[in-house]
Design an enzyme around this catalytic site. Structure first.
Site, PDB file in Angstrom:
ATOM      1  CG  ASP A 193      -0.319  -0.523   2.488  1.00 24.97           C
ATOM      2  OD1 ASP A 193       0.917  -0.419   2.622  1.00 24.97           O
ATOM      3  OD2 ASP A 193      -1.041  -1.022   3.361  1.00 24.97           O
TER       4      ASP A 193
ATOM      5  CG  ASN B 274      -8.629  -1.062  12.134  1.00 27.81           C
ATOM      6  OD1 ASN B 274      -7.706  -1.761  11.707  1.00 27.81           O
ATOM      7  ND2 ASN B 274      -9.104  -0.032  11.467  1.00 27.81           N
TER       8      ASN B 274
ATOM      9  CG  HIS C 255      -5.688  -2.081   8.960  1.00 29.95           C
ATOM     10  ND1 HIS C 255      -5.604  -0.734   9.256  1.00 29.95           N
ATOM     11  CD2 HIS C 255      -4.424  -2.559   9.081  1.00 29.95           C
ATOM     12  CE1 HIS C 255      -4.352  -0.434   9.532  1.00 29.95           C
ATOM     13  NE2 HIS C 255      -3.623  -1.513   9.436  1.00 29.95           N
TER      14      HIS C 255
ATOM     15  CD  GLU D 281      -8.560   1.257   7.939  1.00 27.82           C
ATOM     16  OE1 GLU D 281      -8.517   0.303   8.730  1.00 27.82           O
ATOM     17  OE2 GLU D 281      -7.917   2.316   8.107  1.00 27.82           O
TER      18      GLU D 281
END
Ligand code: PGA
Length: 245
Positions: free
Chosen positions: A67, A135, A137, A142
């Site tokens: 990314d 979280n 991801h 996400e």
């Protein structure tokens, strides 16, 4: 899925480097997929050390990153392009034309499409190193991202932006990023998931136990046939029954 839990992080990094090092001959002609978080830094340092002492020949390897922040260019020291160049490609002796990182300054839609084609031209990914967000991801996918997603533009969650603030100093963390999709990541032949620290414990437990669900993107890894998970005790602490190897 094989899960190993380590007492200290240097053991974990050495084990991850061993998995990459030993696995490279199996995946000749495929790239090494590299995560660009803080967790794998010690792994890249160990691989670089082996390259420097001549026990690892990685010059013919290609590297593909997961990314990049939107609006952050390759020359920006906070970019993942800079991370891959200085922390991985340089120490391993991999030349620039063998490195693929999404360009945060390019037209986003075209860049995402072209990146998928570029991965294919590079032979796909053999071993993929991934981290996990607090979280859940996976890369910058996400919660809520479909498991069959391809490389796309994502709006980063507030938690992710806070977790990555250190890399930006006083400057705001970008709101958007480009990321390989979950479907893209799952095409790697082998995936090595690294997680350390108590702040990852809940995400790790949600990713590895129970039914895979888009609320925890990393739970998609349960659908992959060849995943190795390396954890320290803190990251493993919410797992019901960690399997020690
Ligand atoms: P970290 O990032 O290695 O810096 O914790 C992992 C991730 O956010 O995927």
């Amino acid at each position: 899925m094989r899960i190993a839990v380590f007492d200290d992080r240097s053991q974990l990094a050495a084990a991850a480097a061993d998995i990459v090092h030993a696995g490279l001959p199996e995946f000749v002609g495929r790239a090494l997929g590299v995560a660009t978080g803080s967790t794998p830094l010690a792994v890249y340092a160990e691989l670089g050390r082996r390259a420097a002492e001549g026990t690892l020949d990685a010059a013919g390897l290609s590297l593909i990153a997961l990314d990049e922040y939107l609006g952050v260019g390759p020359a920006d020291p906070g970019s993942y392009q800079a991370y891959v160049t200085t922390r991985i490609a340089g120490p391993l002796g991999v030349s620039a034309e063998r490195v693929a990182v999404l360009n945060g300054l390019a037209d986003p839609q075209a860049e995402c499409r072209d990146f998928e084609a570029r991965i294919a031209r590079m032979g796909g990914v053999g071993i993929q190193i991934v981290g996990i967000g607090a979280n859940g991801h996976l890369a910058f996918n996400e919660p809520g991202t479909p498991f069959d997603s391809r490389t796309h533009v994502v709006r980063l969650s507030e938690q992710t932006r806070q977790d990555n603030q250190a890399a930006f100093g006083q400057a705001p963390v970008p709101q958007y990023a480009l990321t390989q999709g979950i479907g893209t990541v799952l095409e790697a032949r082998r995936i090595v998931l690294l997680a350390t620290g108590e702040e990852k414990a809940d995400a790790v437990a949600r990713a590895l136990t129970g039914e895979p669900d888009v609320s925890c993107p990393a739970s998609a890894l349960q659908r992959h046939p060849d995943v190795v998970v390396l954890l320290d005790r803190a990251a493993a602490s919410a797992l019901p029954d960690p399997v020690l190897v």
